[in-house]
Design a protein around this motif. Structure first.
Motif, PDB file in Angstrom:
ATOM      1  N   GLY A 284      46.573  29.142  46.061  1.00  0.00           N
ATOM      2  CA  GLY A 284      46.452  29.960  47.258  1.00  0.00           C
ATOM      3  C   GLY A 284      46.115  29.183  48.505  1.00  0.00           C
TER       4      GLY A 284
ATOM      5  N   SER B 245      55.255  36.411  46.108  1.00  0.00           N
ATOM      6  CA  SER B 245      54.039  36.263  45.304  1.00  0.00           C
ATOM      7  C   SER B 245      54.386  36.122  43.825  1.00  0.00           C
TER       8      SER B 245
ATOM      9  N   ARG C 245      53.312  32.936  41.642  1.00  0.00           N
ATOM     10  CA  ARG C 245      52.543  33.156  40.420  1.00  0.00           C
ATOM     11  C   ARG C 245      53.219  32.482  39.232  1.00  0.00           C
TER      12      ARG C 245
END
Length: 275
Positions: free
Chosen positions: A110, A132, A136
């Motif tokens: 992040g 995202s 991930r």
């Protein structure tokens, strides 16, 4: 001497899973490489930026072969240094196979440069606007298995009451953004300076060397991961060592630095770790 860490006979290789919804496929390399799994030394060596692999599904991130061969994508010379030092110390070495441009193994997930869109002056357009889900996926398949292997090793040693000393190995470009870097090496540490300061003092005994004290980088929770999470948070001795890449260009250079660092680490070990 029996190994204190993960039993190599029971270790499962982290291989790509050839499923349609995964990032890594059957033709991609394993996430990490291990040297001297049965090493008898308390030292655990890591190379977060040893590799330059890009998953086939990412099509080289749209970069040229030249881009991927430079410091933009990996730490030049550090894998060879790691192997040499591992042999010198009889120490376990864990090396990340994938380029920092896929996901940086030494950045907190992040963080702004965890999946960089710019490396020095090289734009990584394929990382711009990453979903995202895709971010991930890189974390789950590339970042996490590498750090889980480090965790497993240190957990196994702790369970067997074996001492551990964590040494992170990196290399840095001699010129960055047009500015020459005068250091031959850098010794990096954060809140716990006990090993770092000992190594720094030993290296500086050679008047011909310019050795940085938290230079050319400094350790922080925002910019580092491996030694802060696996070293600081566990309370074990740790240090991050940076070598200038032009000083690792030849095999003889690598051999010389491995011997130098091995001598230094062995000399200071009794001051930070029980026998």
């Amino acid at each position: 001497m029996p190994s204190c860490g993960v039993d190599p006979g029971h270790e499962k290789a982290v291989l790509p899973r050839p499923l349609p919804d995964t990032l890594l496929g059957a033709d991609d390399p394993a996430v990490f490489q291990i040297e001297r799994a049965r090493g008898g030394s308390p030292f655990v060596l890591t190379c977060d930026h040893a590799g330059r692999a890009i998953p086939r599904r990412l099509a080289g991130l749209g970069l040229t072969e030249h881009d991927l061969s430079t410091h933009v994508a990996w730490d030049l010379g550090v894998a060879d240094l790691g192997r040499r030092l591992s042999a010198r110390l009889d120490a376990l070495l864990i090396m990340q196979s994938y380029s920092r441009l896929v996901i940086d193994a030494n950045r907190p997930p992040g963080a702004p440069d965890s999946i960089p869109t710019l490396s020095e002056r090289t734009r990584i357009a394929a990382n711009e606007g990453l979903s995202s889900r895709d971010a991930r996926q890189r974390f789950d398949e590339v970042f996490q298995p590498y750090h889980q292997r480090i965790d497993d090793e240190l957990d196994a040693r702790s369970a067997r009451a074996c001492p551990s000393v964590l040494v992170g190995l990196h290399s840095f470009t001699p010129v960055y953004l047009g500015e020459p870097r005068r250091w031959h090496a850098g010794v990096l540490y954060g809140r716990d300076p006990r090993l770092g300061r000992l190594v720094l003092e030993r290296l500086r005994r050679d008047a011909a060397l310019v050795v940085g004290d938290n230079e050319p980088y400094a350790v922080s929770d925002a910019t580092d991961y491996t030694i802060t999470v696996h070293g600081e948070q566990r309370g074990i001795p740790h240090v991050e060592l940076e070598l200038r890449q032009d000083l690792l260009a030849r095999e003889s250079d690598v051999r010389g630095w491995a011997e130098r660092l091995g001598d230094v680490l062995e000399a200071v070990l009794p001051q930070v770790s029980p026998a």
